[in-house]
Write a protein that holds these residues in place. Structure first.
Motif, PDB file in Angstrom:
ATOM      1  N   LEU A  57    -114.399  31.662  13.949  1.00 44.48           N
ATOM      2  CA  LEU A  57    -114.483  32.298  15.266  1.00 44.48           C
ATOM      3  C   LEU A  57    -115.906  32.765  15.573  1.00 44.48           C
ATOM      4  O   LEU A  57    -116.420  32.539  16.669  1.00 44.48           O
ATOM      5  N   GLN A  59    -118.684  31.656  14.549  1.00 49.03           N
ATOM      6  CA  GLN A  59    -119.584  30.526  14.800  1.00 49.03           C
ATOM      7  C   GLN A  59    -119.495  30.063  16.250  1.00 49.03           C
ATOM      8  O   GLN A  59    -120.455  29.553  16.802  1.00 49.03           O
ATOM      9  N   ARG A  60    -118.309  30.220  16.844  1.00 47.86           N
ATOM     10  CA  ARG A  60    -118.144  29.780  18.228  1.00 47.86           C
ATOM     11  C   ARG A  60    -118.581  30.835  19.238  1.00 47.86           C
ATOM     12  O   ARG A  60    -118.775  30.544  20.411  1.00 47.86           O
ATOM     13  N   MET A  61    -118.700  32.081  18.790  1.00 46.59           N
ATOM     14  CA  MET A  61    -119.120  33.147  19.703  1.00 46.59           C
ATOM     15  C   MET A  61    -120.639  33.082  19.846  1.00 46.59           C
ATOM     16  O   MET A  61    -121.277  32.166  19.379  1.00 46.59           O
ATOM     17  N   GLY A  62    -121.235  34.072  20.494  1.00 47.31           N
ATOM     18  CA  GLY A  62    -122.679  34.022  20.732  1.00 47.31           C
ATOM     19  C   GLY A  62    -123.502  34.328  19.488  1.00 47.31           C
ATOM     20  O   GLY A  62    -122.981  34.582  18.400  1.00 47.31           O
ATOM     21  N   MET A  63    -124.809  34.290  19.710  1.00 47.90           N
ATOM     22  CA  MET A  63    -125.802  34.523  18.663  1.00 47.90           C
ATOM     23  C   MET A  63    -125.584  35.836  17.915  1.00 47.90           C
ATOM     24  O   MET A  63    -125.687  35.902  16.696  1.00 47.90           O
ATOM     25  N   LEU A  64    -125.266  36.907  18.681  1.00 45.64           N
ATOM     26  CA  LEU A  64    -125.122  38.218  18.054  1.00 45.64           C
ATOM     27  C   LEU A  64    -124.006  38.203  17.022  1.00 45.64           C
ATOM     28  O   LEU A  64    -124.142  38.748  15.933  1.00 45.64           O
ATOM     29  N   ARG A  66    -122.690  35.454  15.616  1.00 47.43           N
ATOM     30  CA  ARG A  66    -123.006  34.457  14.580  1.00 47.43           C
ATOM     31  C   ARG A  66    -123.907  35.052  13.501  1.00 47.43           C
ATOM     32  O   ARG A  66    -123.814  34.702  12.331  1.00 47.43           O
ATOM     33  N   MET A  67    -124.811  35.962  13.929  1.00 44.77           N
ATOM     34  CA  MET A  67    -125.760  36.549  12.968  1.00 44.77           C
ATOM     35  C   MET A  67    -125.294  37.901  12.430  1.00 44.77           C
ATOM     36  O   MET A  67    -126.059  38.612  11.795  1.00 44.77           O
ATOM     37  N   SER A  68    -124.026  38.240  12.684  1.00 49.55           N
ATOM     38  CA  SER A  68    -123.580  39.608  12.384  1.00 49.55           C
ATOM     39  C   SER A  68    -123.168  39.868  10.941  1.00 49.55           C
ATOM     40  O   SER A  68    -123.171  41.018  10.514  1.00 49.55           O
ATOM     41  N   PHE A  69    -122.749  38.810  10.217  1.00 55.03           N
ATOM     42  CA  PHE A  69    -122.076  39.067   8.939  1.00 55.03           C
ATOM     43  C   PHE A  69    -122.774  38.366   7.778  1.00 55.03           C
ATOM     44  O   PHE A  69    -123.296  37.259   7.946  1.00 55.03           O
ATOM     45  N   PRO A  70    -122.761  38.974   6.596  1.00 54.01           N
ATOM     46  CA  PRO A  70    -123.380  38.338   5.423  1.00 54.01           C
ATOM     47  C   PRO A  70    -122.837  36.920   5.250  1.00 54.01           C
ATOM     48  O   PRO A  70    -121.621  36.725   5.188  1.00 54.01           O
ATOM     49  N   ASP A  71    -123.747  35.959   5.214  1.00 51.35           N
ATOM     50  CA  ASP A  71    -123.402  34.534   5.078  1.00 51.35           C
ATOM     51  C   ASP A  71    -122.410  34.066   6.140  1.00 51.35           C
ATOM     52  O   ASP A  71    -121.661  33.119   5.922  1.00 51.35           O
ATOM     53  N   GLY A  72    -122.381  34.732   7.280  1.00 53.14           N
ATOM     54  CA  GLY A  72    -121.510  34.310   8.373  1.00 53.14           C
ATOM     55  C   GLY A  72    -120.039  34.606   8.148  1.00 53.14           C
ATOM     56  O   GLY A  72    -119.187  34.120   8.895  1.00 53.14           O
TER      57      GLY A  72
ATOM     58  N   TYR B 222    -128.858  38.929   6.694  1.00 57.10           N
ATOM     59  CA  TYR B 222    -127.488  38.546   6.328  1.00 57.10           C
ATOM     60  C   TYR B 222    -127.283  37.029   6.314  1.00 57.10           C
ATOM     61  O   TYR B 222    -126.504  36.510   5.523  1.00 57.10           O
ATOM     62  N   THR B 223    -127.930  36.328   7.271  1.00 58.21           N
ATOM     63  CA  THR B 223    -127.575  34.917   7.478  1.00 58.21           C
ATOM     64  C   THR B 223    -128.739  33.935   7.346  1.00 58.21           C
ATOM     65  O   THR B 223    -128.511  32.729   7.274  1.00 58.21           O
ATOM     66  N   GLU B 230    -130.638  31.618  24.338  1.00 56.78           N
ATOM     67  CA  GLU B 230    -129.395  30.876  24.499  1.00 56.78           C
ATOM     68  C   GLU B 230    -128.417  31.774  25.241  1.00 56.78           C
ATOM     69  O   GLU B 230    -128.592  32.992  25.279  1.00 56.78           O
ATOM     70  N   LEU B 232    -125.532  34.247  26.283  1.00 56.22           N
ATOM     71  CA  LEU B 232    -125.004  35.373  25.518  1.00 56.22           C
ATOM     72  C   LEU B 232    -123.664  35.011  24.881  1.00 56.22           C
ATOM     73  O   LEU B 232    -123.324  35.494  23.817  1.00 56.22           O
ATOM     74  N   TYR B 281    -112.336  29.177  24.481  1.00 55.61           N
ATOM     75  CA  TYR B 281    -113.520  28.313  24.467  1.00 55.61           C
ATOM     76  C   TYR B 281    -113.245  26.961  25.135  1.00 55.61           C
ATOM     77  O   TYR B 281    -113.994  26.011  24.934  1.00 55.61           O
TER      78      TYR B 281
END
Lengths: 438, 398
Positions: A57, A59-64, A66-72, B222-223, B230, B232, B281
């Motif tokens: 989920l 990965q499909r949401m926005g950048m924030l 996608r970058m929010s969690f350790p190792d995604g 983290y990533t 891009e 939002l 989506y």
């Protein structure tokens, strides 16, 4: 002799999203005991991450996201693992308390009686419903400082309207003023500048109110009407409207005074440098740095008004020069000649920045739910007062025992009854057991 | 009126936006702020805008905005007399705010160690582009430079160039950060008796911006990923700036607000589509919602879209110009705008309080004319005679 100025001050933190937690972060770093009072049944959006999130989920949401969690990976317990929560809540405690139950409301009143500060940033309607009003809380503790941060204030026709920073920037003219001058306004992406401004003003006002309380012994209500607070950022534009009746258009990356000013392409994909020439001396220095090309030596460009008149032409020529160079090379080449320039950085650039490294902007913290990572410190430091750097953000309800047993003096039996009935906990619980008194 | 900082005196030696804005926030809440300018005046006196676009160092909008509620004197700190008068002032002040290049105050004999000789618990608040030390310590700063370091890469359209925030918003943000840090240093100085030298780097304020950047720095740790320009969100829910009858509106629709959107648009069936697996989506649904939204917006003005959407608690806000803003009923009904007369610039409308608190904000006096309070402060307050003042002027100190 290194005790921090807010040691001994207790703060109840009812804040959500970014602006509120960033406000109390100042207080926690200055030594206050900041207790986040949270629900284990309702995770406010954009505060702690929602319990249902999965790796697919996000990965499909926005950048924030996608970058929010350790190792995604949000799971397990996404609410203990998100960067937006973890970076704004260090040195704080977490207790879970259901404020819409009799038990929770009673425990909260007891906490208010033994605290110095309460901070909340809900829309005023929600704050009022939960009883975070000055009338209610000052009756419990007249020495209290209550800081409310409703985005549009506690009064007026829009007081009940909700929204995010992007909405309030649009309402207050800031979006209009930063649109692309050469493209449709819809291509201007949102920013959230209010979240930069209100936390510092809340921190400032709370410190001021504490200082006055030393003199008077009295608490008070502090209202941070966030959109109005942010309007001071364009005070000169407001005065231009007032003195000249002129509604300023967007200047894009240009400036009323400095010229040229802009963002220029450099070697590599999506690599840019910004340059701002504030006066004729800096223009002369820029010409030197470029090796005195003929176009730049034109006498018409020697004055600011001449450069404003030919800004498009200068931009094209400057871009030709920057395009064959790295942003770092342009940055250092110009700055060493005294010309203001900076690379457009992404996060990796900031981590690799030698100035950032020299000044120790990042420091490690360990958190059970995620591991050890480098976190940015506050952007200020004091000669005789190292800020607190002790504990990563608390997991949900991590300090329940401290708050219920030590602070409130509940017996083990009383506390376990709350746990059994789902009125306190450390895991998100979809349903709550019957909350009515037994 | 017992304002928050009624018992605080500040010497504002700073130039430009961040330091003066910080000092003005203290002044709005009661501090006695003395603006100390070099004889040629603060650089913002020459930045305008000016009434009728006629340059006048007494009527620059940027200066008036940043220096209301302050008194002002001129002192040439490069002269021995000027530096010595400043030390006399420091003895009866609590906070000194400065924005010189690192090391400059030391060379003037006004460094932190020297100032604490004059006042044992002084706060020296220093704001510079990159901080007091490190390889970039002597580098220059500017509003657009700071944003380049803290979020510009992700602002704007992916197919276009990165774009800055409006006007000088980031330099103001630096002033806001300086104000909370200065208040913290003062709190320690006053209540714990410790002198403090505060070192604030404008670049670091931008680099740790709460406007997403600070979260994304940890997100990078983290990533390993980086932000870029891009959209939002890639969901089917409307997010962004959309045209309507008389302009544009700003919309953000989170999944939690989808039902409010569907109700406001009069299209409850969207909720059934969203509830299906992958519905959020779905490109088809995205298209359907976009066309329903377009139809809805094109039947409405900004004001109508705003009112109709918020009636369902779905936030759709007008994209206003500053003129629209100043006419907006909400801020007018809260009496946010305040009028003040200035002897040169005339009566003007200013933003009112940053925050509201009992006995809080007060508009006491307009920004000082250059050297307006030389006699009052250097004469009456420090006890120098008229003969002394003439002598100071004679050596170019004031």
């Amino acid at each position: 002799m290194n005790d921090l100025p807010l040691e001994g001050i207790r703060v109840l933190d009812l804040t959500v999203v970014w602006a509120g937690p960033a406000a109390t972060q100042h207080l926690a770093d200055l030594g206050a005991e900041v207790i986040r009072v949270e629900s284990s049944h309702r995770i406010p959006s954009s505060t702690r991450a929602q319990p249902h999130l999965t790796a697919d989920l996000v990965q499909r949401m926005g950048m924030l996201q996608r970058m929010s969690f350790p190792d995604g990976q949000p799971q397990p317990q996404p609410y203990n693992r998100s960067s937006s929560f973890n970076v704004l809540n260090r040195n704080k405690l977490s207790v879970t308390m259901e404020l819409d139950t009799d038990e929770g409301a009673q425990a909260f009143r007891e906490l208010v009686a033994m605290s110095d500060i309460v901070v909340e940033n809900n829309a005023q309607r929600i704050g009022n419903r939960l009883g975070f009003t000055w009338e209610v809380l000052s009756a419990i503790n007249p020495k209290l400082i209550l800081c409310r941060m409703p985005p549009l204030g506690l009064s007026g026709p829009y007081a009940d309207y909700l929204g995010f920073g992007a909405h309030f920037e649009a309402l207050t003219g800031l979006t209009w003023l930063r649109a692309y001058p050469d493209a449709d306004i819809s291509q201007t992406s949102p920013t959230f500048h209010m979240d930069d401004v209100s936390p510092t003003v809340a921190g400032f006002m709370i410190l001021g109110a504490l200082h006055r309380r030393h003199r008077t012994g009295k608490g008070c209500l502090v209202e941070i009407p966030q959109a109005e607070t942010m309007l001071h950022q364009i005070g000169d534009v407001v005065l231009d409207q007032s003195m000249n009746g002129r509604s300023q258009p967007s200047l894009g990356n240009r400036d009323r005074v400095s010229a040229p000013q802009g963002c220029y392409p450099c070697l590599g994909e999506d690599q840019w440098v910004v340059i701002s020439v504030r006066n004729d001396a800096e223009w002369a220095a820029l010409i030197d740095a470029m090796g005195a090309p003929e176009w730049a030596c034109a006498p018409a460009l020697a004055t600011a008004s001449g450069r404003h008149a030919q800004h498009d032409h200068i931009d094209q020529e400057l871009a030709q020069w920057t395009r064959t160079r790295s942003k770092q090379a342009v940055f250092h080449c110009l700055q060493e000649q005294g010309v203001p320039a900076a690379p457009v950085q992404d996060e990796a650039d900031t981590f690799a920045d030698p100035q950032v490294t020299h000044r120790g902007l990042f420091k490690p913290l360990h958190q059970a739910a995620t591991g050890t990572y480098n976190f940015p410190r506050q952007p200020y430091r004091f000669s005789d007062m190292p800020l607190r750097w002790e504990r990563a953000a608390p997991s949900l309800g991590e300090d329940n025992e401290y708050v219920y047993l030590e602070l409130l003096g509940y017996t083990q039996a009383q506390y376990h009854e709350l746990l059994r009935r789902g009125l306190a906990g450390t895991e998100y619980a979809q349903e709550r057991a019957d909350a009515a008194p037994a | 009126m017992d304002q928050l900082f009624s018992d605080v005196r500040i010497l504002d030696l700073s130039d430009g936006i961040p330091g003066p804005f910080c000092a003005r926030i203290f002044a709005d809440y009661g501090a006695d702020v003395i603006k100390v300018e070099p004889p040629k005046g603060d650089s913002t006196r020459r930045r305008g805008p000016f009434p009728g676009d006629v340059p006048d160092i007494e009527a620059s909008a940027l200066y008036l905005h940043l220096n209301r509620n302050k008194r002002g004197i001129t002192l040439d700190l490069e002269t021995d007399t000027g530096a010595s008068l400043l030390r006399e002032l420091v003895a009866t002040s609590d906070i000194v705010i400065e924005s010189f290049a690192p090391g400059h105050m030391d060379r003037l004999g006004l460094g932190f160690e020297q100032l604490r000789q004059c006042k044992t618990n002084v706060v020296l608040a220093s704001v510079t582009p990159f901080g007091q030390d490190g390889p970039y310590a002597q580098y220059q700063g500017a509003d657009i430079l700071y944003y380049a370091l803290g979020g510009m890469n992700m602002t704007g359209d992916p197919g276009l160039y990165p774009i800055k925030k409006a006007a000088s918003m980031v330099e103001h943000q630096v002033g806001n950060a300086l104000s909370v840090a200065t208040a913290a240093a003062f709190f320690s100085a006053r209540h714990q008796g410790r002198a403090q030298h505060l070192d604030l780097a404008a670049a670091e304020v931008a680099q740790t911006s709460v406007d997403r950047r600070v979260q994304l720095l940890l997100g990078h740790a983290y990533t390993g990923e980086c932000s870029r320009r891009e959209p939002l969100s890639s969901s089917a829910l409307p997010m962004g700036i959309f045209p309507c009858q008389d302009g544009h509106v700003q919309i953000v629709t989170t999944p939690a607000w989808a039902d409010r959107m569907a109700k406001a648009l009069g299209r409850p069936e969207f909720m059934d589509c969203l509830a299906k697996p992958g519905g959020l989506y779905s490109p088809e649904l995205k298209g359907d919602i976009a066309s329903a939204l377009d139809q809805w917006l094109m039947a409405r003005t900004r004001a109508e879209a705003f009112a109709d959407a918020l009636a369902h608690q779905w936030p759709v806000y007008p994209v206003n110009s500053v003129e629209d803003l100043m006419e907006d009923e909400h801020f007018q009904s809260r009496e946010f705008w305040v009028q003040q007369d200035h002897p040169v610039a005339g009566p003007l409308t200013y933003p009112g309080p940053l925050a509201r608190i009992e006995d809080g904000f007060a508009l006491r006096y307009p920004a000082p004319r250059l050297g307006e309070h030389n006699r009052e402060i250097l004469g009456a307050q420090l006890g120098h005679t008229n003969t002394d003042l003439s002598r100071f002027a004679g050596v170019g100190a004031i």
